[in-house]
Write an enzyme that holds these catalytic residues in place. Structure first.
Site, PDB file in Angstrom:
ATOM      1  CG  HIS A   1      28.611  42.879  40.183  1.00 41.06           C
ATOM      2  ND1 HIS A   1      28.749  41.626  39.650  1.00 41.06           N
ATOM      3  CD2 HIS A   1      28.571  43.731  39.119  1.00 41.06           C
ATOM      4  CE1 HIS A   1      28.802  41.717  38.323  1.00 41.06           C
ATOM      5  NE2 HIS A   1      28.694  42.982  37.979  1.00 41.06           N
TER       6      HIS A   1
ATOM      7  CD  GLU B   1      30.393  51.167  37.228  1.00 40.17           C
ATOM      8  OE1 GLU B   1      31.041  50.885  36.232  1.00 40.17           O
ATOM      9  OE2 GLU B   1      29.201  50.853  37.381  1.00 40.17           O
TER      10      GLU B   1
ATOM     11  CE  LYS C   1      25.746  42.143  35.164  1.00 39.73           C
ATOM     12  NZ  LYS C   1      25.692  43.392  35.304  1.00 39.73           N
TER      13      LYS C   1
ATOM     14  CG  ASP D   1      24.567  47.073  35.412  1.00 37.54           C
ATOM     15  OD1 ASP D   1      24.777  46.062  34.709  1.00 37.54           O
ATOM     16  OD2 ASP D   1      25.374  48.022  35.493  1.00 37.54           O
TER      17      ASP D   1
ATOM     18  CG  ASP E   1      28.783  38.411  40.410  1.00 33.31           C
ATOM     19  OD1 ASP E   1      29.766  39.191  40.325  1.00 33.31           O
ATOM     20  OD2 ASP E   1      27.697  38.761  40.890  1.00 33.31           O
ATOM     21  CG  HIS E   2      32.980  40.872  36.430  1.00 34.95           C
ATOM     22  ND1 HIS E   2      31.756  41.457  36.285  1.00 34.95           N
ATOM     23  CD2 HIS E   2      33.833  41.893  36.707  1.00 34.95           C
ATOM     24  CE1 HIS E   2      31.866  42.767  36.465  1.00 34.95           C
ATOM     25  NE2 HIS E   2      33.116  43.068  36.726  1.00 34.95           N
TER      26      HIS E   2
ATOM     27  CE  LYS F   1      26.775  51.843  34.892  1.00 41.08           C
ATOM     28  NZ  LYS F   1      27.924  50.966  34.700  1.00 41.08           N
TER      29      LYS F   1
ATOM     30  CE  LYS G   1      35.523  43.528  40.050  1.00 41.41           C
ATOM     31  NZ  LYS G   1      36.256  44.328  39.077  1.00 41.41           N
TER      32      LYS G   1
HETATM   33  C1  BG6 Z   1      29.071  45.027  34.978  1.00 41.89           C
HETATM   34  C2  BG6 Z   1      28.005  46.048  34.740  1.00 41.89           C
HETATM   35  O1  BG6 Z   1      28.507  43.823  35.442  1.00 41.89           O
HETATM   36  O2  BG6 Z   1      29.967  45.518  35.961  1.00 41.89           O
HETATM   37  C3  BG6 Z   1      28.599  47.369  34.310  1.00 41.89           C
HETATM   38  O3  BG6 Z   1      27.116  45.575  33.737  1.00 41.89           O
HETATM   39  C4  BG6 Z   1      29.628  47.822  35.310  1.00 41.89           C
HETATM   40  O4  BG6 Z   1      27.587  48.361  34.180  1.00 41.89           O
HETATM   41  C5  BG6 Z   1      30.624  46.706  35.580  1.00 41.89           C
HETATM   42  O5  BG6 Z   1      30.289  48.956  34.772  1.00 41.89           O
HETATM   43  C6  BG6 Z   1      31.538  47.089  36.717  1.00 41.89           C
HETATM   44  O6  BG6 Z   1      32.566  46.149  36.781  1.00 41.89           O
HETATM   45  P1  BG6 Z   1      33.982  46.544  37.354  1.00 41.89           P
HETATM   46  O7  BG6 Z   1      34.745  45.268  37.290  1.00 41.89           O
HETATM   47  O8  BG6 Z   1      34.514  47.616  36.450  1.00 41.89           O
HETATM   48  O9  BG6 Z   1      33.729  47.049  38.735  1.00 41.89           O
END
Ligand code: BG6
Length: 508
Positions: free
Chosen positions: A265, A241, A173, A260, A202-203, A358, A207
């Site tokens: 996500h 976050e 992304k 974002d 999509d990381h 955030k 998880k």
């Molecule tokens: C990213 C966003 O895709 O995911 C960031 O661009 C965000 O803004 C991050 O902080 C959050 O990832 P995680 O794995 O820390 O929850």
């Protein structure tokens, strides 16, 4: 060296990989465009190291870094430093040296067709040196505007659709900034690669606890019968976050929380929670069910906020507008909250509330299933009946990975007095094994040829279809951007979005 890919290390551990032939890693060359960038340094190179340390890379394996900004010897130093700085496990020099022996580097500009000719030759020579063909994994850790041009340039030298050995394109992304640009991007990349050879990362899907959602739902008999509108009052998903935007204003100010986190996500979490059980755990069936769930969703109310100066973790932090490089008067949302309807047989009438922000009080990503109250309260004493609280099931994605079920219990004593208690399962306590980084899992799956944990074009497009009207309403000024103090859970409108329905957000 043996040609049989199933002889490679990397046993079939992935419960979602049953339908992948062999399920084992296959010989590969990992070509990393943007090899000197942030993503490579912080995530990809350390992930490769950890896969090497766990002996999960195929015997026949090479990395080719591609970037315009470095010489080969500087890249090698850079890569070693990146692994040292960001690996999740302590670095064993011998393992790193062995990995470095497999690393090659090409300096060049991706706008220069000659680079791709050199790359093609490098791959041919590399395969020869390795003693056999390797699948090519092209990872584009570059600005998204380069995805299309690089895909086409690869096609131009025969390294895309129909290539032998086969080629895979890996991108992450942002996949566009709205539905139309996402469709354009999908068209551009599918002009060069088949959809099945495009892995969109999509990381969140890498998880452990996100994958556990599938196991939780579909490997336990007791939850699925309750997993519907009859027993569930609402679902709420939080991705909070405590961090601000760091030095990423250039990207973030164009994106905001909605692009974002929510579009990608958070929508993946919604899809995994709402989807129907797949007949098998194959990539296509899981992704089809997720896409189907997304197709039935629309947003019926939204709220947005932007953080002002405040306190996080006991220390003062600046407001969004005072972060480096944020344009004066920016109207970007750093918090977004949505009320979603899932218009299908399973969920009609059960809203999904989603929020991401955030500079909230703490880092917490979780999915909470709020069950309906008991249908009849047989206790004579109205104080007892009035104190019965509905059951809550909370799946905590991070940082305290686990699941927790809130139930009512009788407090000890001669009187009947109810107390909510929790049945908890905590990953950290139950499993002693280290949790791999999301990128390790996703790279490993790419090496195995398993697309289950990557998003399909239609999922991405459906998620944009859901958020596009929200962004349009915001841009038309229909939903005010409200300030919230850093370190607080968000503005009043985000609270009202759920409170007006007689419900409330989980406390952060
Ligand atoms: C990213 C966003 O895709 O995911 C960031 O661009 C965000 O803004 C991050 O902080 C959050 O990832 P995680 O794995 O820390 O929850």
């Amino acid at each position: 060296m043996d040609d049989d890919p199933t002889d490679e290390p990397g046993e079939l551990e992935n419960p979602f990989a049953q339908d992948v032939p062999g399920g084992a890693v296959r010989p590969a060359t990992f070509v990393l465009f943007g090899a000197t960038g942030d993503l490579a340094a912080k995530k990809l190179l350390p992930a490769l190291y950890n896969l090497a340390a766990e002996d999960r890379l195929p015997d026949r394996f090479r990395v080719v870094g591609v970037a315009s900004s470095m010489q080969e010897h500087t890249f090698r130093e850079h890569m070693q430093a990146a692994v040292q700085a960001h690996s999740r496990s302590g670095v064993v020099q011998e393992v790193l040296d062995r990995l470095m022996d497999r690393v090659d580097f090409l300096q060049g500009d991706v706008n220069d067709p000659a680079l791709f000719e050199r790359l093609r030759q490098n791959l041919v020579d590399g395969d020869q040196a390795l003693g056999g063909p390797t699948r090519r994994l092209f990872y584009l850790a570059v600005a998204p505007r380069l995805f299309g041009p690089i895909a086409q340039a690869l096609d131009g030298v025969g390294l895309a659709r129909g290539s032998d050995p086969e080629s895979v394109l890996m991108i992450e992304k942002p996949f566009g900034h709205d539905l139309r640009s996402a469709e354009d991007l999908n068209r551009e990349v599918t002009a060069a690669f088949d959809e099945r050879d495009i892995l969109r990362l999509d990381h969140y899907l890498g998880k452990e606890t996100v994958q556990n959602l599938l196991v939780f739902r579909f490997a336990n008999g007791i939850f699925e019968p309750l997993w519907n509108r009859r027993y569930i009052d609402h679902v709420q998903i939080t991705a909070a976050e405590d961090l601000g935007i760091g030095g990423r204003a250039g990207y973030y100010d164009q994106a905001g929380a909605i692009r974002d986190i929510i579009q990608n996500h958070a929508m993946q979490l919604v899809a995994l929670t709402a989807m129907e059980p797949p007949a098998t755990f194959s990539a296509d069936e899981i992704r089809e069910e997720k896409a189907k769930a997304l197709r039935s969703i629309r947003c019926v109310r939204s709220a947005r906020g932007q953080y002002t100066a405040g306190h996080v973790d006991g220390g003062p932090v600046p407001g969004y507008l005072d972060e480096p490089d944020v344009p004066a008067g920016s109207q970007t949302d750093t918090l977004a909250a949505l009320k979603l309807e899932v218009n299908n047989w399973r969920w009609a009438g059960t809203p999904f509330y989603v929020r991401a922000g955030k500079r909230m009080p703490r880092r917490s990503t979780e999915i909470t299933i709020a069950f309906r109250p008991v249908p009849h309260k047989p206790f004579a004493d109205p104080r007892i009946s009035g104190s019965i609280r509905p059951n809550l099931l909370t799946l905590s994605i991070q940082p305290n990975e686990g699941a927790s079920l809130r139930i009512e219990a009788k407090a000890p004593g001669a009187e009947t007095e109810l107390r909510p208690v929790r049945m908890d399962f905590l990953y950290g306590e139950t499993f002693t094994r280290d949790t791999p980084e999301a990128y390790e899992r996703l790279l490993l799956d790419a090496l195995r040829g398993d697309a289950t944990l990557f998003t399909r074009a239609d999922e991405v497009e459906q998620a944009w279809r859901i958020v596009d009207p929200v962004i349009a309403a915001w841009e038309a000024g229909e939903v005010p951007l409200e300030p919230y103090e850093a370190g607080t859970p968000g503005p009043p409108s985000a609270d009202a979005l759920i409170r007006d329905d007689g419900r409330k957000w989980r406390r952060l």
